[in-house]
Design an enzyme around this catalytic site. Sequence first.
Site, PDB file in Angstrom:
ATOM      1  N   ARG A 136      43.927  45.122  32.616  1.00 55.29           N
ATOM      2  CA  ARG A 136      43.519  45.108  34.053  1.00 55.29           C
ATOM      3  C   ARG A 136      43.884  46.447  34.753  1.00 55.29           C
ATOM      4  NH1 ARG A 136      41.900  39.728  34.649  1.00 55.29           N
ATOM      5  NH2 ARG A 136      43.432  38.332  33.781  1.00 55.29           N
TER       6      ARG A 136
ATOM      7  N   ASP B  28      27.915  52.831  34.588  1.00 59.75           N
ATOM      8  CA  ASP B  28      27.010  53.919  34.614  1.00 59.75           C
ATOM      9  C   ASP B  28      25.830  53.717  35.557  1.00 59.75           C
ATOM     10  OD1 ASP B  28      27.691  55.458  32.279  1.00 59.75           O
ATOM     11  OD2 ASP B  28      26.503  54.539  30.874  1.00 59.75           O
TER      12      ASP B  28
ATOM     13  N   TYR C  22      43.994  33.658  42.937  1.00 59.62           N
ATOM     14  CA  TYR C  22      42.830  33.750  43.943  1.00 59.62           C
ATOM     15  C   TYR C  22      42.558  32.954  45.076  1.00 59.62           C
ATOM     16  CZ  TYR C  22      41.542  36.043  39.441  1.00 59.62           C
ATOM     17  OH  TYR C  22      41.504  37.322  38.303  1.00 59.62           O
TER      18      TYR C  22
ATOM     19  N   SER D  13      42.800  40.346  43.768  1.00 55.15           N
ATOM     20  CA  SER D  13      44.367  40.337  43.351  1.00 55.15           C
ATOM     21  C   SER D  13      44.613  41.929  43.084  1.00 55.15           C
ATOM     22  CB  SER D  13      44.479  39.694  41.948  1.00 55.15           C
ATOM     23  OG  SER D  13      43.617  40.355  41.156  1.00 55.15           O
TER      24      SER D  13
ATOM     25  N   ARG E  83      49.318  43.332  37.331  1.00 56.89           N
ATOM     26  CA  ARG E  83      48.817  41.920  36.267  1.00 56.89           C
ATOM     27  C   ARG E  83      48.935  43.112  34.651  1.00 56.89           C
ATOM     28  NH1 ARG E  83      43.915  38.999  38.537  1.00 56.89           N
ATOM     29  NH2 ARG E  83      44.693  37.581  36.837  1.00 56.89           N
TER      30      ARG E  83
ATOM     31  N   HIS F  52      38.736  44.137  44.729  1.00 55.87           N
ATOM     32  CA  HIS F  52      39.617  42.995  43.860  1.00 55.87           C
ATOM     33  C   HIS F  52      40.259  42.192  44.848  1.00 55.87           C
ATOM     34  CE1 HIS F  52      37.973  44.910  40.194  1.00 55.87           C
ATOM     35  NE2 HIS F  52      38.424  46.048  40.803  1.00 55.87           N
TER      36      HIS F  52
ATOM     37  N   ARG G 206      39.562  28.152  40.729  1.00 54.65           N
ATOM     38  CA  ARG G 206      39.947  29.013  39.681  1.00 54.65           C
ATOM     39  C   ARG G 206      41.462  29.766  40.082  1.00 54.65           C
ATOM     40  NH1 ARG G 206      37.821  35.258  38.818  1.00 54.65           N
ATOM     41  NH2 ARG G 206      39.018  35.331  36.872  1.00 54.65           N
TER      42      ARG G 206
ATOM     43  N   ASN H  66      32.726  43.337  43.229  1.00 59.71           N
ATOM     44  CA  ASN H  66      33.646  42.840  42.621  1.00 59.71           C
ATOM     45  C   ASN H  66      33.138  42.546  41.247  1.00 59.71           C
ATOM     46  OD1 ASN H  66      36.006  41.799  41.444  1.00 59.71           O
ATOM     47  ND2 ASN H  66      36.481  40.491  43.150  1.00 59.71           N
TER      48      ASN H  66
ATOM     49  N   PRO I  99      31.707  37.988  37.027  1.00 60.28           N
ATOM     50  CA  PRO I  99      31.867  36.443  36.298  1.00 60.28           C
ATOM     51  C   PRO I  99      32.862  35.891  36.919  1.00 60.28           C
ATOM     52  CG  PRO I  99      32.493  38.372  35.065  1.00 60.28           C
ATOM     53  CD  PRO I  99      31.621  39.023  36.049  1.00 60.28           C
ATOM     54  N   ASN I 100      32.786  34.316  36.827  1.00 62.79           N
ATOM     55  CA  ASN I 100      33.967  33.640  37.194  1.00 62.79           C
ATOM     56  C   ASN I 100      34.135  33.480  38.602  1.00 62.79           C
ATOM     57  OD1 ASN I 100      34.587  32.579  34.465  1.00 62.79           O
ATOM     58  ND2 ASN I 100      35.111  34.601  34.133  1.00 62.79           N
TER      59      ASN I 100
ATOM     60  N   GLU J 115      34.469  49.410  45.504  1.00 60.75           N
ATOM     61  CA  GLU J 115      35.078  48.340  44.470  1.00 60.75           C
ATOM     62  C   GLU J 115      36.312  47.553  45.099  1.00 60.75           C
ATOM     63  OE1 GLU J 115      36.867  50.543  41.082  1.00 60.75           O
ATOM     64  OE2 GLU J 115      37.591  48.517  40.303  1.00 60.75           O
TER      65      GLU J 115
ATOM     66  N   HIS K 119      36.880  46.069  33.627  1.00 59.71           N
ATOM     67  CA  HIS K 119      37.796  46.591  32.762  1.00 59.71           C
ATOM     68  C   HIS K 119      36.952  46.670  31.253  1.00 59.71           C
ATOM     69  CE1 HIS K 119      40.240  45.224  35.802  1.00 59.71           C
ATOM     70  NE2 HIS K 119      40.081  43.903  35.419  1.00 59.71           N
TER      71      HIS K 119
ATOM     72  N   ALA L 200      35.965  40.636  35.586  1.00 54.66           N
ATOM     73  CA  ALA L 200      36.548  41.137  34.201  1.00 54.66           C
ATOM     74  C   ALA L 200      35.470  42.225  33.761  1.00 54.66           C
ATOM     75  CB  ALA L 200      36.285  39.883  33.317  1.00 54.66           C
TER      76      ALA L 200
HETATM   77  C1  DQA Z   1      39.593  40.578  39.890  1.00 53.67           C
HETATM   78  C2  DQA Z   1      40.609  40.987  38.846  1.00 53.67           C
HETATM   79  C3  DQA Z   1      39.939  40.908  37.528  1.00 53.67           C
HETATM   80  O1  DQA Z   1      41.022  41.465  36.723  1.00 53.67           O
HETATM   81  C4  DQA Z   1      39.401  39.590  37.047  1.00 53.67           C
HETATM   82  O2  DQA Z   1      38.967  39.871  35.720  1.00 53.67           O
HETATM   83  C5  DQA Z   1      38.605  38.812  38.114  1.00 53.67           C
HETATM   84  C6  DQA Z   1      38.955  38.921  39.182  1.00 53.67           C
HETATM   85  C7  DQA Z   1      39.925  40.156  41.189  1.00 53.67           C
HETATM   86  O3  DQA Z   1      39.247  39.995  42.438  1.00 53.67           O
HETATM   87  O4  DQA Z   1      41.195  40.197  41.612  1.00 53.67           O
HETATM   88  O5  DQA Z   1      37.791  37.992  37.637  1.00 53.67           O
HETATM   89  O6  DQA Z   1      38.308  41.197  40.096  1.00 53.67           O
END
Ligand code: DQA
Length: 137
Positions: free
Chosen positions: A108, A84, A22, A99, A104, A97, A17, A71, A9-10, A95, A77, A74
């Site tokens: 997170r 699963d 980011y 950031s 943070r 990320h 954003r 990735n 998401p996002n 995995e 977390h 959110a």
């Molecule tokens: C993220 C870090 C997450 O905590 C956050 O909710 C994101 C992006 C990152 O790529 O740094 O949406 O996964």
Amino acid sequence: MKIIIINGPNLNLLGKREPEVYGHKTFEDYFSELQFRFKDVELEYFQSNIEGELITKLQEVGFEYDGIVLNAAAYTHTSVGLGDAVKAIGTPVVEVHISNTYNREDYRHVSYISPGAKGVILGFGLQSYDLAIRSFL
Ligand code: DQA
């Protein structure tokens, strides 16, 4: 070699954003760079804001592809379901990320993805994806 990047998401809003966290680049632009850089890799990209769609995509590709770069944003977390799914499939998941989630907010610092992941790469900006792809080569 077939690798898919799955973004949660996002992450469709990258470029707009919170650019101080980011960056200014859209993921579409960055993905074109990756395709150019990794010409020998069949690279795919999927993004969804919906948890169930992410789980369905993991199940779809997770017995067929050579690698998954995830990735979960959110949902990292919060999502037992995604955690699963990562454990349920056969394809290794790295995995990522953008950031460094450890410098943070406390919420997170927890990942439901990490226990099932092959490895975790975080904090290198968009380059985290590049490093994750390289880990499969
Ligand atoms: C993220 C870090 C997450 O905590 C956050 O909710 C994101 C992006 C990152 O790529 O740094 O949406 O996964």
